[in-house]
Design an enzyme around this catalytic site. Structure first.
Site, PDB file in Angstrom:
ATOM      1  N   ALA A  12       0.842  -1.376  -0.045  1.00 35.54           N
ATOM      2  CA  ALA A  12       0.070   0.048  -0.024  1.00 35.54           C
ATOM      3  C   ALA A  12       0.780   1.201   0.061  1.00 35.54           C
ATOM      4  CB  ALA A  12      -0.666  -0.020   1.172  1.00 35.54           C
ATOM      5  N   SER A  13       2.296   1.310   0.472  1.00 34.32           N
ATOM      6  CA  SER A  13       2.983   2.430   0.491  1.00 34.32           C
ATOM      7  C   SER A  13       4.151   2.373  -0.558  1.00 34.32           C
ATOM      8  CB  SER A  13       3.482   2.605   1.798  1.00 34.32           C
ATOM      9  OG  SER A  13       4.430   1.499   2.264  1.00 34.32           O
ATOM     10  N   ARG A  16       7.904  -2.614  -5.638  1.00 37.24           N
ATOM     11  CA  ARG A  16       9.399  -2.831  -6.054  1.00 37.24           C
ATOM     12  C   ARG A  16       9.311  -4.340  -7.197  1.00 37.24           C
ATOM     13  NH1 ARG A  16       6.917  -3.237  -1.597  1.00 37.24           N
ATOM     14  NH2 ARG A  16       8.529  -2.556  -0.119  1.00 37.24           N
ATOM     15  N   HIS A 237      -1.845 -12.570  -3.005  1.00 40.32           N
ATOM     16  CA  HIS A 237      -2.090 -11.902  -1.885  1.00 40.32           C
ATOM     17  C   HIS A 237      -0.418 -11.476  -0.878  1.00 40.32           C
ATOM     18  CE1 HIS A 237      -3.933 -11.182   2.330  1.00 40.32           C
ATOM     19  NE2 HIS A 237      -3.329  -9.970   1.844  1.00 40.32           N
ATOM     20  N   ASP A 238      -0.071 -10.122  -0.986  1.00 39.83           N
ATOM     21  CA  ASP A 238       1.302 -10.107  -0.459  1.00 39.83           C
ATOM     22  C   ASP A 238       1.566 -10.787   0.687  1.00 39.83           C
ATOM     23  OD1 ASP A 238       0.849  -6.608  -0.011  1.00 39.83           O
ATOM     24  OD2 ASP A 238      -0.299  -8.430   0.871  1.00 39.83           O
ATOM     25  N   GLY A 403       9.317  -4.508   5.656  1.00 42.83           N
ATOM     26  CA  GLY A 403       9.698  -3.310   5.881  1.00 42.83           C
ATOM     27  C   GLY A 403       9.812  -2.928   7.461  1.00 42.83           C
TER      28      GLY A 403
HETATM   29  N1  LIG Z   1      14.899   2.427   8.309  1.00 43.94           N
HETATM   30  C1  LIG Z   1      13.602   2.090   8.677  1.00 43.94           C
HETATM   31  N2  LIG Z   1      13.302   2.434  10.089  1.00 43.94           N
HETATM   32  C2  LIG Z   1      12.252   2.182  10.849  1.00 43.94           C
HETATM   33  N3  LIG Z   1      11.209   1.612   9.995  1.00 43.94           N
HETATM   34  C3  LIG Z   1      11.241   1.551   8.684  1.00 43.94           C
HETATM   35  C4  LIG Z   1      12.259   1.837   7.963  1.00 43.94           C
HETATM   36  N4  LIG Z   1      12.211   1.453   6.571  1.00 43.94           N
HETATM   37  C5  LIG Z   1      11.036   1.333   6.652  1.00 43.94           C
HETATM   38  N5  LIG Z   1      10.453   1.258   7.631  1.00 43.94           N
HETATM   39  C6  LIG Z   1       9.119   0.875   8.060  1.00 43.94           C
HETATM   40  O1  LIG Z   1       8.412  -0.050   7.019  1.00 43.94           O
HETATM   41  C7  LIG Z   1       7.149   0.402   6.566  1.00 43.94           C
HETATM   42  C8  LIG Z   1       6.985   0.075   4.991  1.00 43.94           C
HETATM   43  O2  LIG Z   1       6.912  -1.399   5.279  1.00 43.94           O
HETATM   44  P1  LIG Z   1       6.666  -2.407   3.763  1.00 43.94           P
HETATM   45  O3  LIG Z   1       6.638  -3.868   3.979  1.00 43.94           O
HETATM   46  O4  LIG Z   1       7.723  -1.791   2.617  1.00 43.94           O
HETATM   47  O5  LIG Z   1       5.141  -1.700   3.592  1.00 43.94           O
HETATM   48  P2  LIG Z   1       3.935  -2.101   2.365  1.00 43.94           P
HETATM   49  O6  LIG Z   1       4.465  -3.399   1.668  1.00 43.94           O
HETATM   50  O7  LIG Z   1       2.778  -2.055   2.809  1.00 43.94           O
HETATM   51  O8  LIG Z   1       4.083  -0.817   1.265  1.00 43.94           O
HETATM   52  C9  LIG Z   1       7.270   1.771   6.627  1.00 43.94           C
HETATM   53  O9  LIG Z   1       5.805   2.274   6.838  1.00 43.94           O
HETATM   54  C10 LIG Z   1       8.142   2.183   7.966  1.00 43.94           C
HETATM   55  O10 LIG Z   1       7.050   2.359   8.982  1.00 43.94           O
HETATM   56  C1  LIG Z   2      -6.767  -5.019   3.161  1.00 43.00           C
HETATM   57  C2  LIG Z   2      -5.833  -6.004   3.378  1.00 43.00           C
HETATM   58  O1  LIG Z   2      -6.281  -6.496   4.607  1.00 43.00           O
HETATM   59  C3  LIG Z   2      -4.393  -5.814   3.380  1.00 43.00           C
HETATM   60  O2  LIG Z   2      -4.203  -6.037   1.783  1.00 43.00           O
HETATM   61  C4  LIG Z   2      -3.645  -6.806   4.045  1.00 43.00           C
HETATM   62  O3  LIG Z   2      -4.165  -8.085   3.707  1.00 43.00           O
HETATM   63  C5  LIG Z   2      -2.205  -6.804   3.264  1.00 43.00           C
HETATM   64  O4  LIG Z   2      -1.678  -7.660   2.652  1.00 43.00           O
HETATM   65  C6  LIG Z   2      -1.464  -5.533   3.514  1.00 43.00           C
HETATM   66  O5  LIG Z   2      -0.220  -5.564   2.891  1.00 43.00           O
HETATM   67  P1  LIG Z   2       0.928  -4.008   2.939  1.00 43.00           P
HETATM   68  O6  LIG Z   2       2.038  -4.733   2.434  1.00 43.00           O
HETATM   69  O7  LIG Z   2       0.054  -3.123   2.048  1.00 43.00           O
HETATM   70  O8  LIG Z   2       0.844  -3.854   4.313  1.00 43.00           O
HETATM   71 MG   LIG Z   3       3.738  -5.184   1.757  1.00 37.46          MG
END
Ligand SMILES: Nc1ncnc2c1ncn2[C@@H]1O[C@H](COP(=O)(O)OP(=O)(O)O)[C@@H](O)[C@H]1O
Ligand SMILES: C[C@H](O)[C@H](O)[C@@H](O)C(=O)COP(=O)(O)O
Ligand SMILES: [Mg+2]
Length: 470
Positions: A12-13, A16, A237-238, A403
């Site tokens: 969601a953020s 890659r 689903h991630d 992350g």
């Molecule tokens: N260097 C860091 N130190 C602490 N937290 C971090 C760092 N880099 C990323 N994060 C955390 O990881 C989160 C993103 O994780 P990620 O798995 O990439 O998210 P998503 O898959 O949901 O986009 C960020 O919201 C942040 O809180």
């Molecule tokens: C809305 C869902 O509950 C959400 O996608 C969750 O299942 C999920 O996989 C979130 O992954 P992020 O990498 O975006 O935190």
């Molecule tokens: Mg993710």
């Protein structure tokens, strides 16, 4: 020469493209392309910029070509529940409306007038999140019936991106389970349930499991990107992909820590008992028809929004450092309160909650950040206790993946609160699990057990135990 697979992991953020292959008995990764992801407003709805996301995938493929990387396959995973609908000419009928959009407000309660909460859980085993696909579709039926009537194809986000690459339509199993429209026992669409809601069952595609080789790129994609390969279905689903990358799954509670915190265990069967319903646990599908018995916790979305509210003047690492300073600030919020799902201003919402609950109101970035991290730990601890109550056993380890495992303060707080061994890593667990499913499909790996032992040897995992500082 060992084969290379490309994982496209879009959370969601951020998104890659990561190339993965086996080299000297280890899994080697090379990040090819990274990009941001965020909600956009289209008309009255919060949406995903699906055109931008597809363009980023093609940019990553061109990067592969430019780097001389010659992958055998690509697999796409994203967040769950969201979808698009296509008309009879395969044109988009809907935007990729996001799960944080308020269109599902009140829909869950209306669905319960057609099928009871208990029966829905007994048949699907899926947690009750107001944004589940079932409620999104019910909202469409109620507010845009003409759109639903024209819909000939239902594709979840990864399914749609696969369709754009190959022209092939399918619904992948792990993500389909998150809709709350798949029967946990037959592992197929629950057509009786779908029909009872007045949703056209013809638009759903055949459900295909992870490791399915979907097919090659369309000629136009090969021409545009200069590269060709097969699309393979990972756990699209991630979180389904992330769980594959938990190196030691036995006796471990995982926390897939990203925008959301998904906390749970891997299971061989769905647990649909009343206590699991009461605690709102889910049984999402996993690779090889395993089950991910877990629950959603609001997660690092909260600190993402805090960072945005501070106009991104602090990095995540700086917010973590600032959170270590106000040691005596102890106010916490209920992170799973719906008010934190999409507030106007997260910082104000946190302050209001603390004021309403007669707690010290956080004022500095350090106090706000500490409040978020302390509050997440409270929710993690509660979920762990619930899991151990349902399983009637104690788990010895917590494995934080994604992350969020880079947040050393949060890892230490979890260890202090639970007195369990906390292992942090792999960071790119989702991409690793995605590549793993592809390498299994290509015959480079024998099974998930072998994959996990290779993952254990291939990536750093840092261990935290309860500190005397408590
Ligand atoms: N260097 C860091 N130190 C602490 N937290 C971090 C760092 N880099 C990323 N994060 C955390 O990881 C989160 C993103 O994780 P990620 O798995 O990439 O998210 P998503 O898959 O949901 O986009 C960020 O919201 C942040 O809180
Ligand atoms: C809305 C869902 O509950 C959400 O996608 C969750 O299942 C999920 O996989 C979130 O992954 P992020 O990498 O975006 O935190
Ligand atoms: Mg993710």
């Amino acid at each position: 020469m060992n084969k290379t697979s490309i994982a496209v992991d879009i959370g969601a953020s951020s998104g890659r493209l990561i190339a993965g292959s086996l080299e000297a008995g280890k899994l080697k990764l090379e990040e090819v392309h990274r990009f941001n992801n965020e909600l956009i407003k289209k008309g009255d709805h919060f949406c995903w910029d699906i055109d931008k996301l597809f363009s980023e995938i093609k940019t990553g493929l061109k990067e592969c070509h430019a780097k001389g990387i010659t992958p055998s396959s690509i697999g796409i995973d994203t967040w769950a529940v969201d979808f698009v609908l296509l008309d009879e000419n395969d044109n988009l009928l809907t935007d990729a409306v996001a799960y944080r959009d308020p269109r599902t407000d009140g829909m869950m309660e209306e669905v319960f007038e057609i099928i009871s909460k208990e029966r829905l859980y007994l048949e699907t085993g899926i947690q009750f999140q107001k944004f589940n696909t079932i409620y999104q579709l019910y909202s469409l039926k109620k507010n845009d019936p003409e759109v639903l009537k024209k819909a000939k194809t239902f594709l979840m986000i990864p399914d749609y991106l696969n369709f754009l690459l190959t022209g092939i339509k399918s619904n992948e199993y792990t993500n389909a389970t998150s809709t709350q429209l798949v029967n946990a026992f037959t592992k197929k669409w629950d057509m009786e349930l779908i029909e009872s809601l007045g949703i056209n069952k013809e638009m759903f595609q055949t459900i295909k499991p992870p490791k399915t080789i979907l097919g090659p790129f369309k000629a136009s994609i090969v021409e545009e990107t200069g590269i060709d390969m097969d699309v393979v279905l990972p756990a699209t689903h991630d979180t389904g992909s992330a769980v594959i990358a938990v190196p030691e799954i036995e006796g471990t509670i995982y926390i897939s820590s990203g925008t959301w915190s998904l906390i749970g265990v891997e299971n061989h069967f769905p647990i649909c008992v009343t206590k699991a319903l009461d605690y709102n646990f889910t049984n999402e599908g996993g690779i090889d028809y395993q089950f991910r018995f877990l629950k959603n916790i609001m997660g690092l979305w909260m600190i993402q929004e805090v960072k945005r509210n501070y106009q991104d003047q602090y990095t995540f690492a700086e917010l973590v450092k600032l959170a270590k300073e106000p040691e005596h600030f102890t106010s916490t919020v209920n992170v799973d309160d719906e008010r934190f799902l999409k507030p106007e201003n997260m910082i104000e919402e946190i302050k209001n909650y603390c004021s309403e609950t007669n707690q010290s109101v956080p004022a500095t970035p350090g106090e706000i950040s500490k409040c978020v991290f302390d509050s997440l730990v409270v929710s993690y601890q509660s979920a762990i206790r619930q899991i151990e109550e349902i399983y009637e056993k104690q788990f010895t380890k917590v494995n934080v993946i994604g992350g969020g495992c880079q947040n050393e303060l949060l890892n230490q707080l979890i260890a202090n609160a639970t007195a369990k061994e906390v292992n942090a890593g792999p960071i790119e667990a989702t991409a690793i699990g995605n590549v793993t499913a592809q390498l299994l499909a290509l015959g480079e790996l024998k099974n998930v057990r072998e994959a996990r032992s290779i993952i254990k040897e291939s990536f750093d995992v840092k261990t935290y135990t309860r500190s005397e500082l408590g």
